[in-house]
Design a protein around this motif. Structure first.
Motif, mmCIF file in Angstrom:
data_model
loop_
_atom_site.group_PDB
_atom_site.id
_atom_site.type_symbol
_atom_site.label_atom_id
_atom_site.label_comp_id
_atom_site.label_asym_id
_atom_site.label_seq_id
_atom_site.Cartn_x
_atom_site.Cartn_y
_atom_site.Cartn_z
ATOM 1 N N MET B 29 46.288 20.768 10.041
ATOM 2 C CA MET B 29 47.252 20.668 11.146
ATOM 3 C C MET B 29 46.942 21.689 12.228
ATOM 4 S SD MET B 29 49.556 18.282 10.527
ATOM 5 C CE MET B 29 51.202 18.589 11.061
ATOM 6 N N LEU B 32 44.185 20.101 14.174
ATOM 7 C CA LEU B 32 44.488 18.835 14.868
ATOM 8 C C LEU B 32 45.466 19.008 16.031
ATOM 9 C CD1 LEU B 32 44.696 16.115 12.056
ATOM 10 C CD2 LEU B 32 42.905 16.470 13.743
ATOM 11 N N ILE B 33 46.467 19.853 15.844
ATOM 12 C CA ILE B 33 47.479 19.995 16.910
ATOM 13 C C ILE B 33 46.864 20.514 18.205
ATOM 14 C CG2 ILE B 33 49.542 21.276 17.612
ATOM 15 C CD1 ILE B 33 50.592 20.867 14.766
ATOM 16 N N LEU B 35 43.798 20.237 19.106
ATOM 17 C CA LEU B 35 42.922 19.134 19.573
ATOM 18 C C LEU B 35 43.734 18.067 20.303
ATOM 19 C CD1 LEU B 35 40.284 18.307 16.793
ATOM 20 C CD2 LEU B 35 39.858 18.778 19.193
ATOM 21 N N TYR B 36 44.885 17.770 19.739
ATOM 22 C CA TYR B 36 45.771 16.765 20.340
ATOM 23 C C TYR B 36 46.232 17.212 21.712
ATOM 24 C CZ TYR B 36 49.862 13.800 21.008
ATOM 25 O OH TYR B 36 50.793 12.920 21.534
ATOM 26 N N MET B 39 43.413 16.944 24.132
ATOM 27 C CA MET B 39 43.155 15.537 24.454
ATOM 28 C C MET B 39 44.158 15.032 25.477
ATOM 29 S SD MET B 39 43.305 12.306 21.864
ATOM 30 C CE MET B 39 45.067 12.190 21.969
ATOM 31 N N ILE B 40 45.443 15.345 25.276
ATOM 32 C CA ILE B 40 46.484 14.912 26.215
ATOM 33 C C ILE B 40 46.223 15.507 27.592
ATOM 34 C CG2 ILE B 40 48.954 15.128 26.749
ATOM 35 C CD1 ILE B 40 48.393 13.057 24.618
ATOM 36 N N PHE B 43 43.343 13.627 29.251
ATOM 37 C CA PHE B 43 43.789 12.302 29.725
ATOM 38 C C PHE B 43 44.612 12.448 31.002
ATOM 39 C CE2 PHE B 43 41.713 10.286 26.588
ATOM 40 C CZ PHE B 43 42.348 9.829 25.449
#
Lengths: 219, 175
Positions: B29, B32-33, B35-36, B39-40, B43
């Motif tokens: 976690m 990943l968090i 990374l998330y 990514m947002i 974008f």
């Protein structure tokens, strides 16, 4: 069983959220990319069109709105007969016995009027007259020629045709592409504008100021 | 000899395993968090970049449209001029006797001066000429000149005659 799955729930939730975000984000970016491409293409077309119209503006400002000058939109029989007489005077040949037909639909899609007439003059003058016909305004194209020579004078019977077509009723939209005039078209335009055409005036209808009184009225 | 005695309760072994799993999940976690979030942000950045580019292009397009609307008369003239010139070009394709007339003009220059051209006709299918020659020499000279001129692909003698007043009378069909 539930206790075994419980620790994995946050990770699962995060993975699902990531999956949905990637999908939504990529589709939004793809859409904005295609929108950008579309708007960019439209902007290029508009820029080119504005540039072409700006450049051609000074050339076309000398072209009057009488586009029939370039190619008639109405039956050109009267203008063609005028030109025949003018060219006859110019080349020293006598144009007589002029007969004009009615509108004919040509196989090229254009409308046509056929004119027959007689010519009399020196042979070189007759040929000079014939050669100038297609470059006159309106253009007149010989179809059949018969020349008899007698005593140094050529007498010719000619069948000629002159074409016309309706003016277009629609032009493209603001965002439609336009092409500028090619060098050939510009040269042709300048050549046609330099030629004299028949000049006809249209008499305006007189305005009725007051009604004509009834002469036989008892009042 | 030492004897290993496990004094912990029986189910404490599974608790240790759970703790290990939780620890691993937490590390995943922690990776990943961020990374998330990155990514947002990427974008969002790309989307906003495109958004502002589109807005600028739209503003320029609007300015060009205003320019084009101001030149509406010129556009109409351009459209009509092109239409008329293309119609004229179409009409010119129907003018099929231009070459025969040119050839006729050239042919008449090789007619001997003593000969008389009584009739000459040109139409879309063929040309024909009727001449009279006072002597056979002028007649043969003309035929020789006609043959060497290569003005016509086909020359057909339609009639030939002689009389004492006109001389040699010749009618040719030319293509």
């Amino acid at each position: 069983m539930i206790n075994k799955i419980k620790p994995f729930l946050p990770l699962l939730g995060l993975l699902i959220l990531m999956g949905v975000s990637i999908r939504v984000g990529l589709s939004a970016i793809a859409k904005s990319g295609s929108d950008h491409q579309r708007v960019s293409q439209e902007e290029n077309v508009l820029a080119q069109k504005a540039s072409i119209l700006g450049e051609i503006n000074s050339t076309l400002s000398s072209v009057s709105s009488a586009f029939s000058y370039l190619f008639p939109s109405q039956n050109p029989a009267v203008s063609a007969v005028y030109q025949l007489k003018s060219l006859g005077f110019k080349h020293g040949v006598l144009v007589t016995n002029i007969k004009s037909g009615s509108e004919v639909k040509d196989k090229s899609g254009l409308k046509r009027v056929d004119i027959n007439f007689d010519l009399e003059g020196a042979r070189p003058s007759v040929f000079n007259f014939i050669n100038e016909l297609p470059t006159s305004v309106p253009a007149i194209f010989p179809e059949k020629i018969k020349i008899n020579d007698l005593g140094g004078v050529s007498r010719a019977q000619l069948s000629v045709k002159s074409f016309y077509a309706d003016l277009p009723t629609k032009i493209g939209t603001v965002t439609d592409k336009v092409d500028s005039l090619t060098d050939d078209e510009l040269a042709r335009l300048r050549d046609l504008l330099s030629k004299s055409s028949s000049s006809f005036i249209e008499l305006p209808a007189s305005e009725v100021v007051s009604p004509v009184s009834e002469p036989f009225s008892s009042q | 000899m030492a004897i290993r005695i496990n004094l912990l309760p029986g189910d404490s072994q599974s608790l240790t395993a759970n703790r290990k799993v939780n620890k691993q999940l937490k590390s995943i976690m922690y990776i990943l968090i961020p990374l998330y979030v990155v990514m947002i942000l990427v974008f969002l950045g790309v989307y906003l970049f495109n958004f502002f580019r589109i807005r600028n292009l739209t503003a320029r397009s609007t300015a060009f449209k205003d320019q084009i609307k101001a030149l509406e008369t010129t556009e109409q003239k351009l459209y009509l001029v092109k239409d008329r010139l293309s119609k004229l070009k179409t009409a010119e394709t129907t003018y099929k006797i231009k070459k025969p007339i040119e050839n006729a003009n050239l042919l008449l220059t090789i007619v001997p001066t003593e000969a008389v051209v009584s009739e000459f006709s040109v139409d879309e299918q063929k040309s024909s000429i009727s001449l009279s020659f006072p002597t056979s020499d002028s007649f043969s000279s003309f035929l020789r000149s006609l043959y060497t001129s290569n003005l016509f692909s086909s020359v057909v003698m339609e009639s030939f005659g002689f009389n004492t007043t006109g001389g040699y009378l010749l009618t040719l069909n030319l293509k």
